[in-house]
Design an enzyme around this catalytic site. Sequence first.
Site, mmCIF file in Angstrom:
data_model
loop_
_atom_site.group_PDB
_atom_site.id
_atom_site.type_symbol
_atom_site.label_atom_id
_atom_site.label_comp_id
_atom_site.label_asym_id
_atom_site.label_seq_id
_atom_site.Cartn_x
_atom_site.Cartn_y
_atom_site.Cartn_z
ATOM 1 N N SER A 1 9.493 5.584 -3.739
ATOM 2 C CA SER A 1 9.254 4.517 -2.536
ATOM 3 C C SER A 1 8.107 5.336 -1.352
ATOM 4 O O SER A 1 8.510 6.170 -1.546
ATOM 5 C CB SER A 1 10.694 4.236 -2.142
ATOM 6 O OG SER A 1 10.064 3.815 -0.926
ATOM 7 N N ARG B 1 8.732 4.862 1.945
ATOM 8 C CA ARG B 1 9.408 5.387 2.571
ATOM 9 C C ARG B 1 9.932 6.552 2.574
ATOM 10 O O ARG B 1 10.376 7.791 3.233
ATOM 11 C CB ARG B 1 10.690 4.779 3.205
ATOM 12 C CG ARG B 1 9.861 3.365 3.624
ATOM 13 C CD ARG B 1 11.254 1.780 4.518
ATOM 14 N NE ARG B 1 10.659 1.146 5.193
ATOM 15 C CZ ARG B 1 10.312 -0.131 4.574
ATOM 16 N NH1 ARG B 1 10.785 -0.306 3.448
ATOM 17 N NH2 ARG B 1 10.208 -0.907 5.383
ATOM 18 N N HIS C 1 4.371 2.031 -8.009
ATOM 19 C CA HIS C 1 2.872 0.904 -8.454
ATOM 20 C C HIS C 1 2.230 1.001 -9.257
ATOM 21 O O HIS C 1 2.207 0.328 -9.923
ATOM 22 C CB HIS C 1 2.621 1.463 -6.517
ATOM 23 C CG HIS C 1 3.268 1.141 -5.709
ATOM 24 N ND1 HIS C 1 3.504 2.073 -4.570
ATOM 25 C CD2 HIS C 1 3.696 -0.562 -4.816
ATOM 26 C CE1 HIS C 1 4.227 1.233 -3.445
ATOM 27 N NE2 HIS C 1 4.489 -0.116 -3.710
ATOM 28 N N LEU D 1 0.308 3.535 -2.166
ATOM 29 C CA LEU D 1 0.739 3.470 -3.380
ATOM 30 C C LEU D 1 1.344 4.813 -4.391
ATOM 31 O O LEU D 1 0.921 5.897 -3.885
ATOM 32 C CB LEU D 1 -0.326 2.889 -4.274
ATOM 33 C CG LEU D 1 -1.052 1.349 -3.588
ATOM 34 C CD1 LEU D 1 -2.134 1.299 -4.641
ATOM 35 C CD2 LEU D 1 0.204 0.270 -3.834
ATOM 36 N N HIS D 2 2.294 4.489 -5.011
ATOM 37 C CA HIS D 2 2.773 6.131 -5.620
ATOM 38 C C HIS D 2 3.075 4.951 -7.505
ATOM 39 O O HIS D 2 2.839 4.552 -7.471
ATOM 40 C CB HIS D 2 4.280 6.639 -5.247
ATOM 41 C CG HIS D 2 4.950 5.106 -4.898
ATOM 42 N ND1 HIS D 2 6.112 4.393 -6.839
ATOM 43 C CD2 HIS D 2 6.218 4.413 -3.886
ATOM 44 C CE1 HIS D 2 6.420 3.918 -6.016
ATOM 45 N NE2 HIS D 2 7.041 3.657 -4.585
ATOM 46 N N LYS E 1 13.037 -1.943 -7.669
ATOM 47 C CA LYS E 1 14.313 -1.529 -6.844
ATOM 48 C C LYS E 1 14.556 -2.360 -6.090
ATOM 49 O O LYS E 1 15.327 -1.889 -4.869
ATOM 50 C CB LYS E 1 12.967 0.443 -5.898
ATOM 51 C CG LYS E 1 13.716 0.608 -5.307
ATOM 52 C CD LYS E 1 13.167 1.916 -4.606
ATOM 53 C CE LYS E 1 11.928 1.057 -3.943
ATOM 54 N NZ LYS E 1 12.478 0.745 -2.446
ATOM 55 N N ASP E 2 13.687 -3.623 -5.556
ATOM 56 C CA ASP E 2 14.157 -4.088 -4.968
ATOM 57 C C ASP E 2 14.635 -5.655 -5.034
ATOM 58 O O ASP E 2 14.032 -6.312 -5.322
ATOM 59 C CB ASP E 2 12.564 -4.655 -3.784
ATOM 60 C CG ASP E 2 11.920 -3.604 -2.965
ATOM 61 O OD1 ASP E 2 13.003 -3.265 -2.238
ATOM 62 O OD2 ASP E 2 10.873 -3.299 -2.705
ATOM 63 N N GLY F 1 1.092 -1.200 0.319
ATOM 64 C CA GLY F 1 -0.374 0.366 0.092
ATOM 65 C C GLY F 1 1.297 1.375 0.007
ATOM 66 O O GLY F 1 2.061 1.387 -0.207
HETATM 67 O O1 PAF Z 1 7.938 -5.076 -2.040
HETATM 68 C C1 PAF Z 1 7.287 -5.241 -1.326
HETATM 69 O O2 PAF Z 1 5.733 -4.452 -1.152
HETATM 70 C C2 PAF Z 1 6.643 -5.915 -0.180
HETATM 71 O O3 PAF Z 1 8.049 -6.708 -0.013
HETATM 72 C C3 PAF Z 1 6.058 -7.455 -1.462
HETATM 73 C C4 PAF Z 1 6.462 -7.858 -2.575
HETATM 74 C C5 PAF Z 1 4.775 -7.050 -0.996
HETATM 75 C C6 PAF Z 1 5.865 -8.309 0.626
HETATM 76 O O4 PAF Z 1 4.963 -7.612 1.328
#
Ligand code: PAF
Length: 284
Positions: A189, A191, A35, A31-32, A153-154, A29
């Site tokens: 992000s 964050r 997403h 969201l930006h 990014k992740d 959630g």
């Molecule tokens: O990248 C994320 O937002 C989270 O790590 C995910 C993949 C939704 C799992 O909680």
Amino acid sequence: MQLFHTLRELRAFLDGCAGNRIGFVPTMGNLHAGHCQLVSQAKNRTDIVVVSIFVNPLQFGANEDFGSYPRTLQADVEQLRAVGADVVFAPGVDEVYPDFNGQDLMQQVIVQPSSLADILCGASRPGHFAGVATVVTKLFHMVKPDLAVFGKKDYQQLMVIRSLVRQLNFGIEILGMDTMREPSGLAMSSRNGYLTAQQKNQAAQLYAQLQGMRTALQHGRRDYIALCQGSISVLKQQGWQVDYVEIRSQLDLSEPSEDETELVILAAAKLGSTRLIDNCEVNL
Ligand code: PAF
């Protein structure tokens, strides 16, 4: 667009969609635009797009931001409606972890990812990727998607999930999308919302370092350790607390040889109390 909070409602709807290709975007959630881009890509490739919104307690360490992580369901739902998602699945903790009292992890079935999860962010956030692998496995069982879309990014997370899908024979196509950035270069992000206006300006320094390293690699530098040390020193001088800056192989995040051509530079560092991560692929 449908909004469901329970697995029963979700399955009742999806079981009625047999014959359609299901796309899935798991999120926490807040969201930006990054997403939204994942949702659009899923829409281009599948018939029905499900987006989950679930702040997963299992992937946060004891001193991390689970409690303060922004929960903005109403605004998220509006964004997802605008971008054309078909289903939002926003379960509660009890729905995802039926026997979890918030304390006793020993009572939980945990999905232990491969050793890819022990390095880089996994070394500084023990248990984080097991939490991610567990919730993603559960969500895949619930949604049963044909395709799932994640942001690059992740980067390490994406690699952990790819190996999870391969090794647990999920048969789900995993699509990794390029990071969306602010005009300053800062990776989008959730964050970033923790940053003050001044920190947000400063935060672009992280990607600037990665870009500088990419240029150096493109010009033939192969002294990986010195390159990383150089960026770490600059970031520290700029006021960052650096967790790591590393050059790794895109294939398996191992330490690359000098003739490796597909590299990725990965970094994690804190600005104030906000931990940011970023990365930059380099194809030589
Ligand atoms: O990248 C994320 O937002 C989270 O790590 C995910 C993949 C939704 C799992 O909680």
